[in-house]
Motif scaffolding. Structure first.
Motif, PDB file in Angstrom:
ATOM      1  N   GLY A 169       3.105   7.932  -4.534  1.00  0.00           N
ATOM      2  CA  GLY A 169       3.317   6.593  -5.081  1.00  0.00           C
ATOM      3  C   GLY A 169       4.336   5.763  -4.317  1.00  0.00           C
ATOM      4  O   GLY A 169       4.623   4.622  -4.706  1.00  0.00           O
ATOM      5  N   VAL A 170       4.881   6.299  -3.243  1.00  0.00           N
ATOM      6  CA  VAL A 170       5.839   5.530  -2.441  1.00  0.00           C
ATOM      7  C   VAL A 170       5.072   4.471  -1.648  1.00  0.00           C
ATOM      8  O   VAL A 170       4.137   4.783  -0.913  1.00  0.00           O
ATOM      9  N   LEU A 171       5.470   3.223  -1.787  1.00  0.00           N
ATOM     10  CA  LEU A 171       4.812   2.114  -1.109  1.00  0.00           C
ATOM     11  C   LEU A 171       5.582   1.722   0.146  1.00  0.00           C
ATOM     12  O   LEU A 171       6.786   1.989   0.267  1.00  0.00           O
ATOM     13  N   VAL A 172       4.904   1.061   1.058  1.00  0.00           N
ATOM     14  CA  VAL A 172       5.557   0.634   2.295  1.00  0.00           C
ATOM     15  C   VAL A 172       6.750  -0.254   1.985  1.00  0.00           C
ATOM     16  O   VAL A 172       7.811  -0.136   2.610  1.00  0.00           O
ATOM     17  N   ALA A 204       0.827  -1.210   0.000  1.00  0.00           N
ATOM     18  CA  ALA A 204       0.000   0.000   0.000  1.00  0.00           C
ATOM     19  C   ALA A 204       0.855   1.251   0.000  1.00  0.00           C
ATOM     20  O   ALA A 204       2.013   1.234   0.432  1.00  0.00           O
ATOM     21  N   PRO A 205       0.304   2.375  -0.472  1.00  0.00           N
ATOM     22  CA  PRO A 205       1.033   3.649  -0.362  1.00  0.00           C
ATOM     23  C   PRO A 205       1.266   4.009   1.106  1.00  0.00           C
ATOM     24  O   PRO A 205       0.387   3.801   1.953  1.00  0.00           O
ATOM     25  N   VAL A 206       2.419   4.537   1.395  1.00  0.00           N
ATOM     26  CA  VAL A 206       2.727   4.982   2.755  1.00  0.00           C
ATOM     27  C   VAL A 206       1.687   5.987   3.232  1.00  0.00           C
ATOM     28  O   VAL A 206       1.294   6.001   4.407  1.00  0.00           O
ATOM     29  N   ALA A 207       1.196   6.816   2.299  1.00  0.00           N
ATOM     30  CA  ALA A 207       0.242   7.876   2.646  1.00  0.00           C
ATOM     31  C   ALA A 207      -1.083   7.331   3.162  1.00  0.00           C
ATOM     32  O   ALA A 207      -1.846   8.077   3.771  1.00  0.00           O
TER      33      ALA A 207
END
Length: 370
Positions: A106-109, A90-93
């Protein structure tokens, strides 16, 4: 020959022998442990905790393990993922809404765990004191843009990884990474490992000793690079030896323990999620650690690397080492975890002590399998 304390299975006698050789070669003190099926087959220590060699290393001596702490932080994330509270894809956000700023939606965990998020350091000058302010350190990371397109390259997130993963854990659980680790991992296992060390343990700490010809202002540099892995932070040995560092939660670098506690915790990964009747992960949950996330040249380390979910991948094994030489290696096929925790540092490009200990453990494993 250096005197070695502790106990070991005769099949693994090469391991205390390796420790004695390192101490005879000039190292000050260290502990070594090998666990198979969650039980110690080697639990030894030797040498001294001080540069004057007046205070013998004791059974309960602990030391800073620097980046071996990352394996503890990764384990916390994997525990939450196995419980269904954290989606590694999932996205970190999703968990940290402010993190979506500056093109990071778009940064994912999994990018955080694999050093591919593009946030290997902080924008602007950063001191050790800045790392002691969790809200400020994480807010700075949330506000800045990635240095490359996340997921497309890797660059060792020497200090930032712990704040990034730790803030995700905090957003989900309401607890700091150190508190979560103590409650959900170290506590149930009875492991003497700490991320945020309380004053009651200070008397047991073997402070880091700089390499020969260096002093406490020594700052590590990455192999083949002029910039240190701590990049803008410039962390010195004296910082790691300070009371402020011990008290802080810096989940990529400020863990304190000994070889016994490191090997015990990471035996969870070696044994499919359960050790001594304590189940922290399912078999599938523990296997996620060695799902390859990146293979190629690490931009910061300047060498080929393979990264899984928070661990370095090395053939059929995985684990990590820290500045100063601390090492943990996990061999899931043999259900073995090997750990080495010294206080004497060596130059990074000249330090193969952890590898020597691991190879000695393999000698014992051959006998065990015979």
């Amino acid at each position: 020959m250096a005197e070695i304390q502790g106990s070991y299975d005769d099949l693994f006698s090469a391991v205390p022998g390796a420790l004695a050789d390192l101490l005879d070669a000039g190292d000050v003190g260290a502990s070594v442990a090998v666990f198979v099926d969650g039980e110690p087959v080697v639990d030894v220590w030797g040498g001294f905790t001080d540069t004057d060699r007046t205070l013998p290393w004791q059974r309960d001596t602990i030391a800073g393990v620097w980046s071996v702490t990352k394996t503890m932080t990764a384990l916390c994330a994997l525990v939450l993922a196995d419980r269904g509270e954290l989606d590694l894809t999932a996205p970190v956000a999703r968990y940290w809404p402010e993190f979506a700023a500056a093109g990071k939606d778009g940064v994912l965990v999994r990018h955080l765990l694999a050093h591919t998020a593009g946030l290997p350091d902080w924008d602007g000058p950063t001191t050790a004191e800045d790392l002691y302010d969790w809200p400020s350190a994480t807010a700075r990371l949330a506000a800045q843009a990635p240095q490359w397109e996340p997921g497309t390259a890797a660059g060792y997130h020497s200090l930032t990884q712990g704040f990034l993963v730790g803030e995700v854990v905090r957003r989900i659980t309401g607890r700091g990474l150190g508190e979560f680790f103590a409650d959900e991992v170290a506590g149930p296992l009875g492991a003497d490992f700490h991320i945020g060390l309380s004053a009651e343990h200070d008397h047991r700490v073997a402070l880091s000793i700089p390499p020969l010809s260096r002093d406490e202002d020594y700052v590590s540099s990455a192999p083949g690079k002029t910039a240190p892995p701590t990049a803008g932070a410039g962390i010195r040995v004296r910082d790691g030896n300070s009371v402020a560092w011990r008290r802080a939660e810096i989940p990529a670098a400020s863990g304190f323990g000994n070889a016994r506690s490191v090997a015990l915790v990471q035996s969870v990964m070696a044994c499919g999620g359960t050790v001594r009747g304590v189940r922290l992960l399912s078999q599938a949950g523990s296997a996620r650690a060695w799902e390859e996330q990146f293979r190629g040249e690490d931009r910061l380390l300047g060498m080929p690397m393979r990264y899984g979910m928070g661990y370095g991948l090395f053939g059929n094994t995985y684990g990590w080492s820290g500045w100063g030489g601390a090492t943990v290696m996990i061999e899931p096929d043999a259900r073995m975890a090997v750990s080495y925790v010294p206080n004497q540092m060596r130059e990074p490009g000249e330090d193969y002590r952890g590898l020597e200990v691991v190879m000695a453990a393999y000698d014992g494993l051959k006998g065990l399998r015979a």
